[in-house]
Design a protein around this motif. Structure first.
Motif, PDB file in Angstrom:
ATOM      1  N   LEU A 154     -69.684 -22.567  -3.592  1.00  0.00           N
ATOM      2  CA  LEU A 154     -68.689 -23.606  -3.354  1.00  0.00           C
ATOM      3  C   LEU A 154     -69.167 -24.492  -2.214  1.00  0.00           C
ATOM      4  CD1 LEU A 154     -65.431 -21.428  -3.258  1.00  0.00           C
ATOM      5  CD2 LEU A 154     -66.462 -22.562  -5.244  1.00  0.00           C
ATOM      6  N   PHE A 155     -69.114 -25.793  -2.406  1.00  0.00           N
ATOM      7  CA  PHE A 155     -69.388 -26.757  -1.343  1.00  0.00           C
ATOM      8  C   PHE A 155     -68.034 -27.326  -0.961  1.00  0.00           C
ATOM      9  CE2 PHE A 155     -70.746 -31.283  -0.309  1.00  0.00           C
ATOM     10  CZ  PHE A 155     -71.206 -30.966   0.961  1.00  0.00           C
ATOM     11  N   HIS A 156     -67.612 -27.121   0.278  1.00  0.00           N
ATOM     12  CA  HIS A 156     -66.264 -27.524   0.662  1.00  0.00           C
ATOM     13  C   HIS A 156     -66.232 -28.091   2.077  1.00  0.00           C
ATOM     14  CE1 HIS A 156     -65.917 -23.591   2.759  1.00  0.00           C
ATOM     15  NE2 HIS A 156     -66.582 -23.141   1.721  1.00  0.00           N
ATOM     16  N   TYR A 157     -65.113 -28.732   2.385  1.00  0.00           N
ATOM     17  CA  TYR A 157     -64.913 -29.320   3.711  1.00  0.00           C
ATOM     18  C   TYR A 157     -63.427 -29.318   4.038  1.00  0.00           C
ATOM     19  CZ  TYR A 157     -63.698 -33.585   1.112  1.00  0.00           C
ATOM     20  OH  TYR A 157     -63.123 -34.486   0.256  1.00  0.00           O
ATOM     21  N   ILE A 158     -63.127 -29.678   5.272  1.00  0.00           N
ATOM     22  CA  ILE A 158     -61.740 -29.731   5.731  1.00  0.00           C
ATOM     23  C   ILE A 158     -61.293 -31.184   5.812  1.00  0.00           C
ATOM     24  CG2 ILE A 158     -60.230 -29.311   7.714  1.00  0.00           C
ATOM     25  CD1 ILE A 158     -61.740 -26.745   8.170  1.00  0.00           C
ATOM     26  N   LYS A 159     -60.092 -31.428   5.337  1.00  0.00           N
ATOM     27  CA  LYS A 159     -59.502 -32.768   5.416  1.00  0.00           C
ATOM     28  C   LYS A 159     -58.143 -32.637   6.091  1.00  0.00           C
ATOM     29  CE  LYS A 159     -58.052 -36.738   2.775  1.00  0.00           C
ATOM     30  NZ  LYS A 159     -58.030 -37.416   1.519  1.00  0.00           N
ATOM     31  N   LYS A 160     -57.895 -33.496   7.048  1.00  0.00           N
ATOM     32  CA  LYS A 160     -56.619 -33.486   7.764  1.00  0.00           C
ATOM     33  C   LYS A 160     -55.560 -34.195   6.930  1.00  0.00           C
ATOM     34  CE  LYS A 160     -54.118 -33.367  11.662  1.00  0.00           C
ATOM     35  NZ  LYS A 160     -53.665 -32.179  12.294  1.00  0.00           N
ATOM     36  N   ASP A 161     -54.472 -33.493   6.621  1.00  0.00           N
ATOM     37  CA  ASP A 161     -53.326 -34.077   5.928  1.00  0.00           C
ATOM     38  C   ASP A 161     -52.385 -34.599   7.006  1.00  0.00           C
ATOM     39  OD1 ASP A 161     -51.013 -34.720   4.556  1.00  0.00           O
ATOM     40  OD2 ASP A 161     -50.959 -32.867   3.395  1.00  0.00           O
ATOM     41  N   GLU A 162     -52.390 -35.919   7.193  1.00  0.00           N
ATOM     42  CA  GLU A 162     -51.614 -36.545   8.272  1.00  0.00           C
ATOM     43  C   GLU A 162     -50.113 -36.347   8.080  1.00  0.00           C
ATOM     44  OE1 GLU A 162     -53.007 -37.772  10.959  1.00  0.00           O
ATOM     45  OE2 GLU A 162     -55.062 -37.639  10.216  1.00  0.00           O
ATOM     46  N   GLU A 163     -49.634 -36.436   6.846  1.00  0.00           N
ATOM     47  CA  GLU A 163     -48.195 -36.315   6.592  1.00  0.00           C
ATOM     48  C   GLU A 163     -47.689 -34.915   6.889  1.00  0.00           C
ATOM     49  OE1 GLU A 163     -47.077 -37.743   2.731  1.00  0.00           O
ATOM     50  OE2 GLU A 163     -48.266 -39.562   2.978  1.00  0.00           O
ATOM     51  N   ALA A 164     -48.413 -33.893   6.430  1.00  0.00           N
ATOM     52  CA  ALA A 164     -47.994 -32.508   6.647  1.00  0.00           C
ATOM     53  C   ALA A 164     -48.500 -31.972   7.983  1.00  0.00           C
ATOM     54  CB  ALA A 164     -48.502 -31.628   5.512  1.00  0.00           C
ATOM     55  N   ASN A 165     -49.356 -32.733   8.649  1.00  0.00           N
ATOM     56  CA  ASN A 165     -49.952 -32.341   9.928  1.00  0.00           C
ATOM     57  C   ASN A 165     -50.625 -30.965   9.840  1.00  0.00           C
ATOM     58  OD1 ASN A 165     -50.716 -32.834  12.556  1.00  0.00           O
ATOM     59  ND2 ASN A 165     -48.890 -31.846  13.404  1.00  0.00           N
ATOM     60  N   LYS A 166     -51.476 -30.825   8.810  1.00  0.00           N
ATOM     61  CA  LYS A 166     -52.242 -29.584   8.677  1.00  0.00           C
ATOM     62  C   LYS A 166     -53.581 -29.892   8.027  1.00  0.00           C
ATOM     63  CE  LYS A 166     -50.312 -28.123   4.235  1.00  0.00           C
ATOM     64  NZ  LYS A 166     -49.664 -27.029   3.517  1.00  0.00           N
ATOM     65  N   ASN A 167     -54.478 -28.951   8.127  1.00  0.00           N
ATOM     66  CA  ASN A 167     -55.797 -29.099   7.528  1.00  0.00           C
ATOM     67  C   ASN A 167     -55.795 -28.542   6.110  1.00  0.00           C
ATOM     68  OD1 ASN A 167     -56.978 -30.254   9.799  1.00  0.00           O
ATOM     69  ND2 ASN A 167     -57.482 -28.272  10.671  1.00  0.00           N
ATOM     70  N   LEU A 168     -56.466 -29.253   5.215  1.00  0.00           N
ATOM     71  CA  LEU A 168     -56.616 -28.814   3.833  1.00  0.00           C
ATOM     72  C   LEU A 168     -58.085 -28.480   3.577  1.00  0.00           C
ATOM     73  CD1 LEU A 168     -54.575 -31.656   2.112  1.00  0.00           C
ATOM     74  CD2 LEU A 168     -53.759 -29.377   2.728  1.00  0.00           C
ATOM     75  N   ILE A 169     -58.333 -27.441   2.840  1.00  0.00           N
ATOM     76  CA  ILE A 169     -59.695 -27.118   2.417  1.00  0.00           C
ATOM     77  C   ILE A 169     -59.903 -27.795   1.072  1.00  0.00           C
ATOM     78  CG2 ILE A 169     -61.331 -25.294   1.804  1.00  0.00           C
ATOM     79  CD1 ILE A 169     -60.434 -25.154   4.710  1.00  0.00           C
ATOM     80  N   ILE A 170     -60.899 -28.662   1.012  1.00  0.00           N
ATOM     81  CA  ILE A 170     -61.217 -29.367  -0.224  1.00  0.00           C
ATOM     82  C   ILE A 170     -62.485 -28.763  -0.798  1.00  0.00           C
ATOM     83  CG2 ILE A 170     -61.764 -31.597  -1.273  1.00  0.00           C
ATOM     84  CD1 ILE A 170     -58.952 -31.484   0.033  1.00  0.00           C
ATOM     85  N   ILE A 171     -62.367 -28.145  -1.964  1.00  0.00           N
ATOM     86  CA  ILE A 171     -63.548 -27.637  -2.660  1.00  0.00           C
ATOM     87  C   ILE A 171     -64.105 -28.812  -3.441  1.00  0.00           C
ATOM     88  CG2 ILE A 171     -64.450 -26.014  -4.362  1.00  0.00           C
ATOM     89  CD1 ILE A 171     -62.206 -24.090  -3.492  1.00  0.00           C
ATOM     90  N   ASP A 172     -65.217 -29.308  -2.987  1.00  0.00           N
ATOM     91  CA  ASP A 172     -65.807 -30.518  -3.528  1.00  0.00           C
ATOM     92  C   ASP A 172     -66.574 -30.237  -4.803  1.00  0.00           C
ATOM     93  OD1 ASP A 172     -68.267 -32.466  -3.625  1.00  0.00           O
ATOM     94  OD2 ASP A 172     -66.713 -33.508  -2.470  1.00  0.00           O
TER      95      ASP A 172
END
Length: 143
Positions: A117-135
């Motif tokens: 899996l190649f993934h990264y973290i994206k900040k969800d501004e509305e929910a104010n939390k980090n999301l793991i995006i499996i690219d």
């Protein structure tokens, strides 16, 4: 005329105003430009397969803490569970993978890792939390 050399006078606006109002907008613009470059580099790296991803992860964009790009090797069983939505976090996925490693000898475990899996973290501004995006999910080639 007694001048204070520590004080810089500018004719059009106080420096505090510039730092408070203009600097954040400028910073946001720079970050958005950097995002575009980094994600373009990641896309080009994926075209070269895992070797390209490994090279990207060693680049400044790949090492940038804002994104936390990384890769995780997983088994068929873990991929099946991921696709079924059985994991709510990356921690749950890595714990399941670690449990598989405990149950197998080293050779069996290494041969079971058929996907990366190649993934990264994206900040969800509305929910104010980090999301793991499996690219991307890569199929590992046997050596």
């Amino acid at each position: 005329m007694d001048e204070n050399p520590e004080m810089i006078m500018i004719g059009f606006a106080p420096a505090d105003f510039l730092l408070a109002v203009v600097a954040p907008e400028l910073r946001k613009s720079i970050e958005e430009s950097w995002d575009t470059v980094v994600f373009d580099l990641a896309e080009k790296a994926k075209d070269k397969g895992l070797k390209g991803v490994d090279e990207f992860l060693q680049s400044p964009g790949g090492k940038d803490e804002r994104y936390r790009f990384t890769k995780t090797s997983i088994s068929q069983d873990t991929l099946n569970k991921l696709l079924k939505g059985e994991f709510k976090s990356l921690k749950e996925l890595t714990n399941a993978q670690d449990n598989s490693r405990i149950k197998m000898d080293k050779y069996q475990y290494e041969n079971s890792l058929v996907y990366t899996l190649f993934h990264y973290i994206k900040k969800d501004e509305e929910a104010n939390k980090n999301l793991i995006i499996i690219d991307t999910v890569f199929i590992n080639q046997k050596k």
